[in-house]
Structures are given as structure tokens and as C-alpha cells.
Design a protein around this motif. Structure first.
Motif, short mmCIF file in Angstrom:
data_model
loop_
_atom_site.label_atom_id
_atom_site.label_comp_id
_atom_site.label_asym_id
_atom_site.label_seq_id
_atom_site.Cartn_x
_atom_site.Cartn_y
_atom_site.Cartn_z
N ALA A 135 5.03 10.39 0.59
CA ALA A 135 4.62 11.08 -0.64
C ALA A 135 4.64 12.59 -0.45
O ALA A 135 5.00 13.33 -1.38
N LEU A 136 4.24 13.07 0.71
CA LEU A 136 4.23 14.50 0.96
C LEU A 136 5.64 15.09 1.04
O LEU A 136 5.83 16.29 0.82
N ASN A 137 6.63 14.25 1.34
CA ASN A 137 8.01 14.73 1.49
C ASN A 137 8.96 14.04 0.52
O ASN A 137 10.16 14.02 0.75
N LEU A 138 8.41 13.49 -0.57
CA LEU A 138 9.23 12.70 -1.48
C LEU A 138 10.33 13.53 -2.13
O LEU A 138 11.47 13.08 -2.26
N SER A 139 10.01 14.74 -2.54
CA SER A 139 11.02 15.58 -3.21
C SER A 139 12.19 15.90 -2.29
O SER A 139 13.36 15.81 -2.69
N SER A 140 11.88 16.27 -1.05
CA SER A 140 12.95 16.59 -0.10
C SER A 140 13.74 15.34 0.29
O SER A 140 14.95 15.41 0.48
N ILE A 141 13.07 14.19 0.39
CA ILE A 141 13.76 12.95 0.71
C ILE A 141 14.73 12.59 -0.42
O ILE A 141 15.88 12.22 -0.18
N ALA A 142 14.26 12.69 -1.67
CA ALA A 142 15.13 12.40 -2.81
C ALA A 142 16.31 13.36 -2.86
O ALA A 142 17.44 12.96 -3.17
N SER A 143 16.06 14.64 -2.55
CA SER A 143 17.15 15.62 -2.54
C SER A 143 18.18 15.29 -1.46
O SER A 143 19.39 15.41 -1.69
N VAL A 162 0.83 -1.20 0.00
CA VAL A 162 0.00 0.00 0.00
C VAL A 162 0.87 1.25 0.00
O VAL A 162 0.63 2.20 -0.76
N ALA A 163 1.89 1.26 0.86
CA ALA A 163 2.76 2.44 0.96
C ALA A 163 3.49 2.71 -0.35
O ALA A 163 3.51 3.84 -0.84
N VAL A 164 4.08 1.66 -0.93
CA VAL A 164 4.84 1.84 -2.16
C VAL A 164 3.92 2.26 -3.31
O VAL A 164 4.29 3.10 -4.14
N LEU A 165 2.72 1.68 -3.35
CA LEU A 165 1.79 2.05 -4.43
C LEU A 165 1.35 3.50 -4.31
O LEU A 165 1.27 4.22 -5.32
N ILE A 166 1.11 3.98 -3.11
CA ILE A 166 0.74 5.39 -2.91
C ILE A 166 1.89 6.30 -3.31
O ILE A 166 1.70 7.32 -3.99
N ILE A 167 3.12 5.92 -2.93
CA ILE A 167 4.29 6.73 -3.26
C ILE A 167 4.51 6.75 -4.78
O ILE A 167 4.78 7.81 -5.37
N ALA A 168 4.38 5.58 -5.42
CA ALA A 168 4.60 5.51 -6.87
C ALA A 168 3.56 6.33 -7.62
O ALA A 168 3.90 7.06 -8.57
N LEU A 169 2.29 6.22 -7.23
CA LEU A 169 1.25 6.99 -7.90
C LEU A 169 1.45 8.49 -7.68
O LEU A 169 1.20 9.29 -8.58
N SER A 170 1.91 8.87 -6.49
CA SER A 170 2.18 10.29 -6.22
C SER A 170 3.31 10.79 -7.09
O SER A 170 3.27 11.93 -7.59
N ALA A 171 4.33 9.96 -7.29
CA ALA A 171 5.44 10.36 -8.17
C ALA A 171 4.95 10.53 -9.61
O ALA A 171 5.32 11.48 -10.30
N MET A 172 4.10 9.60 -10.08
CA MET A 172 3.57 9.71 -11.43
C MET A 172 2.69 10.97 -11.57
O MET A 172 2.74 11.65 -12.59
N ASN A 173 1.89 11.25 -10.54
CA ASN A 173 1.10 12.49 -10.56
C ASN A 173 2.01 13.71 -10.61
O ASN A 173 1.70 14.71 -11.28
N LEU A 190 12.88 14.88 -8.38
CA LEU A 190 11.80 13.90 -8.28
C LEU A 190 10.56 14.60 -7.73
O LEU A 190 10.51 14.97 -6.57
N PRO A 191 9.54 14.78 -8.55
CA PRO A 191 8.34 15.49 -8.10
C PRO A 191 7.36 14.54 -7.42
O PRO A 191 7.47 13.31 -7.53
N SER A 192 6.40 15.10 -6.72
CA SER A 192 5.37 14.30 -6.05
C SER A 192 4.11 15.14 -5.88
O SER A 192 4.19 16.33 -5.56
N GLN A 193 2.99 14.52 -6.12
CA GLN A 193 1.69 15.17 -5.91
C GLN A 193 0.73 14.11 -5.36
O GLN A 193 0.35 13.18 -6.06
N LEU A 194 0.35 14.28 -4.09
CA LEU A 194 -0.54 13.32 -3.45
C LEU A 194 -1.98 13.64 -3.82
O LEU A 194 -2.45 14.77 -3.66
#
Length: 417
Positions: A345-353, A38-49, A374-378
Motif C-alpha cells: 500500500a505504501l508503494n502502490l503508486s510506484s508499483i502500478a507505474s 488481509v493483504a488484499v483488503l488493506i491494499i484495496a482500502l488504501s486505493a479507495m482512500n 493509481l493513488p494510495s493512502q494508508l
């Protein structure tokens, strides 16, 4: 009353699973698998968004939705095209441009550069490029008689240029044959008046200059290379550009964003579909662990089931007990995975940075991708869809073991057979 009894006994069985360590381990594995999926799917979809958002706001905000370009000669009456465009429902604005293709020298050789001459007041109606450069740089492009040029940050860094430096652009001589072009190349000197930063490949191969100055270099007079078009629905751009182009008397090349950048959108959708399928299968595998857990729990609780049946408990109530026990694994996994996925997902960009800085690597290279972060939109609908999918799979996984529990023969179970 029966539902309440199933909930209460199912909860007791769930809490008492620690008596069998192996069953407890399988139960933990199923919960962890669901949570991870569930976590990975939410993160992946947020990245695609996030990629879709950046494609629309950055790339499609700067890249024209469509262009009409003269074939054998420049367009002299571009105002007529703009007027025709205003009559077509769906076209928002039109702006002229002059394009110069040339070479610039950099350490190690030459690099191709597309220089676009624009009128800032009209270009602002079809492009959001002004949002990615300082106001002074945008105003410098309004000085039509000046050799000002605004470069992308990536290109300026690779050339070691700053505002106020000079840049030479080499273009083939007008009228020169193919064999003579190298020797007959002309050099045009520009002053770096500003730097824009979009992120990605747009920063490396495109520069902007005043349109009048670019027209003088090419000797176009009052003509332009083409007209840029902006539409209100990007997916309708091919049809609208075709309708506009077919209404013109002059031969023109017709192009739209689907031909130049459409593969990016298709790639994003393909990756989204593949990720959704793969991670849905991960959740499904985790849910199969619920089947294993409940099958072993039914075997472990056969004597208790037999006693309940001999006391007059209905078989549907017995099924409800094990449905509740298995559903609790799914619910707990969904809650943990949903919370973890939303948080990341809310902090994906900062985590990737942070990872890039820590490991001294670049996850997305501007030479390959249209953005360099790496962008993210939840999207809450995606979260609800993922959790609903996981819960449905969890509930479906409980049906067979719960049915087997309701088929226990009390006499045989109590006799130990």
C-alpha cells in the motif's frame, strides 16, 4: 496457571502438526488464505482512500463546489452576490467567471472545449488550479487585455502545442439561428501562455483565459457568466448554494459538485463496500480451513486428549489448547498479511507505474477516469480494523473444534473406538 498450560500445550501441538502432512497442508492453506485476504483488503482500502483524497484535493480543489449562472442574461452585479455569500455561514469565498464554449480543430476533426475566463486573484480563493501550473502561466492570466490561454497537458499533447504556439477557437456567432451557427462561426485566436497538469479528464476539456478578454469576446461588458462558490464542508454545498441562490432577484441556474462529480464519490463508496464484503468473505473462507484443521487435529490427538483428561485436566483447559492452536494460524496469517499489505500500500503508486512501463499499458486512462494514475493512502485505522476482523473470525472458527475436543470420552479414545 490453567491459561499458561493451555498456551504451552497449544504451542506444542501447533509446532508438532508437521507429523501429519495433510493436516500441515490444510493449516498452511488457512494461514496463507488469511494472509492473502488481509493483504488484499488493506491494499484495496488504501486505493479507495487514495481515490477519495485525489477527488477532494485535485478534482474538488479545481472544480467549484458550486456555481450561480445567469439564465437569460449575464450577471452584472456579481459583487452583490459575493457580498451575500460572505454573510452565509459555511461559504468561504466567491469569484466571478466567464465561460466560452467552442470548438477547436485537431487531427481528424473538431473537439469541444470549455474556456473559462478568470481573475487570478479571486479565483485563487475558490480553486487550487494555480498549484497545477507554473507561476508564469498563472501570471499570464492576470493580463486582462491579452489573448493568453492556458491549456491542460493532455489537450496540448493531443494538439501538438507548446508554449508560444497559437490556437484558434470557433464559437457560434451571437444572434445566429441554429441553422446558421455553423456557417456563422467566429474564430478567436489565442496564444498558448502556459500548460497545467492535473491528470485525467480535466486536462482534456478545459482551458483558462483572462476574464476581461473572455467578456470582450462575448460582449458582456462589465457582466460575467456566473459566480463560483467555495464552501468549508463539501457535503453541505447543495444546501448552501440553494440558500444563496434563492436570496437573489435574478433568475439563475444553481449547480454544485454533487450534480457534476457526485457520482464519482458514490462510485468510490460503492466499490469500497463491495470490496470489503468480498474480501471479508475470502478471509471467512480461509478461517473455515482452521475449522477443518482443528477437527482433524482433534481426531489425530484423541489419545493425548484422553490422557490429559484422565490426569485431571479441566475441559475448559482442553478447549483453550485448541483455541490457542487455531488462533496461532490466524495470528500468523494476520502478521504476514498485515506486513505485506502495508508494504504494498505504501508503494502502490510506484508499483502500478512500473507495471505500466513494463507491459506498455495504461491502467487508468485519462479519457475515462478523473486521474491517470493509481493513488494510495494508508490509514492505520483501516489496518487495525482489517486485522481485528481477521483475528475475530479466526477465534470464532476455533470454538466448535475446541468444544468437540473437550467432549472426548477418555475410555473410548484410549480403547481406540
Amino acid at each position: 496457571m490453567k491459561q499458561v498450560l493451555s498456551l504451552w500445550i497449544g504451542w506444542r501441538f501447533y509446532m508438532a502438526r508437521q507429523s501429519n502432512r495433510f493436516i500441515s497442508f490444510i493449516s498452511f492453506a488457512s494461514t496463507a488464505g488469511i494472509a492473502l485476504g488481509v493483504a488484499v483488503l488493506i491494499i484495496a482500502l488504501s486505493a479507495m482512500n487514495g481515490f477519495e483524497r485525489e477527488l477532494e484535493q485535485r478534482l474538488l480543489g479545481v472544480v467549484p463546489h458550486g456555481e450561480l449562472t445567469g439564465v437569460n442574461e449575464p450577471i452584472h452585479q456579481w459583487q452583490n452576490i459575493a457580498q451575500d455569500a460572505s454573510l452565509i455561514d459555511g461559504i468561504v469565498a466567491a469569484a466571478p467567471f466567464v465561460r466560452i464554449s467552442g470548438l477547436i480543430q485537431k487531427p481528424g476533426g473538431f473537439q469541444g472545449l470549455s474556456v473559462v475566463g478568470i481573475q487570478p486573484d479571486l479565483e485563487a480563493k475558490v480553486s487550487s488550479i494555480a498549484q497545477f501550473m507554473p507561476k508564469q502561466s498563472w501570471q499570464a492570466l492576470a493580463q486582462g487585455d491579452k489573448n493568453n490561454i492556458v491549456l491542460g497537458k493532455g489537450l496540448a499533447d493531443s494538439l501538438g502545442l507548446a508554449i508560444g504556439d497559437t490556437l484558434s477557437l470557433y464559437t457560434p456567432s451571437m444572434g445566429a439561428t441554429k441553422a446558421q451557427r455553423i456557417g456563422a462561426a467566429k474564430s478567436h485566436r489565442f496564444i498558448v501562455a502556459g500548460i497545467f497538469e492535473i491528470g485525467g479528464e480535466m486536462d482534456l476539456g478545459t482551458a483558462y483565459v483572462p476574464m476581461d478578454y473572455a467578456a470582450d469576446i462575448l460582449g458582456l461588458g462589465d457582466g460575467v457568466s456566473g459566480v463560483r462558490i467555495k464552501v468549508d464542508d463539501v457535503f453541505a454545498a447543495p444546501r448552501l448554494i440553494r440558500d444563496l441562490g434563492y436570496s437573489q432577484q435574478q433568475y439563475m441556474y444553481l449547480s454544485d459538485w454533487t450534480r457534476t462529480q457526485g457520482h464519482l464519490y458514490q462510485d468510490i463508496q460503492l466499490v469500497r463496500a463491495v470490496m470489503y464484503l468480498v474480501l471479508a468473505l475470502v478471509i471467512a473462507v480461509a478461517c473455515f480451513n482452521i475449522v477443518s484443521t482443528l477437527v482433524m487435529a482433534v481426531r489425530d490427538k484423541q489419545s493425548e486428549i484422553a490422557i490429559l483428561l484422565t490426569m485431571g485436566m479441566a475441559k475448559a483447559t482442553v478447549m483453550g489448547i485448541f483455541v490457542v492452536q487455531g488462533a496461532l494460524n490466524g495470528i500468523l496469517g494476520c502478521l504476514i498479511g498485515g506486513a505485506l499489505g502495508v508494504l504494498v500500500a505504501l508503494n502502490l503508486s510506484s508499483i502500478a507505474s512500473s507495471i505500466e512501463q513494463m507491459l506498455s499499458v495504461q491502467l487508468l486512462s485519462a479519457d475515462v477516469y478523473f486521474i491517470d494514475f493509481l493513488p494510495s493512502q494508508l490509514v492505520l485505522q483501516d489496518v487495525a480494523l482489517v486485522i481485528s476482523l481477521a483475528l475475530c473470525m479466526s477465534l470464532l472458527s476455533t470454538i466448535y473444534p475446541a468444544w468437540k475436543a473437550s467432549r472426548v470420552h477418555p475410555a473410548m479414545a484410549l480403547a481406540g473406538r
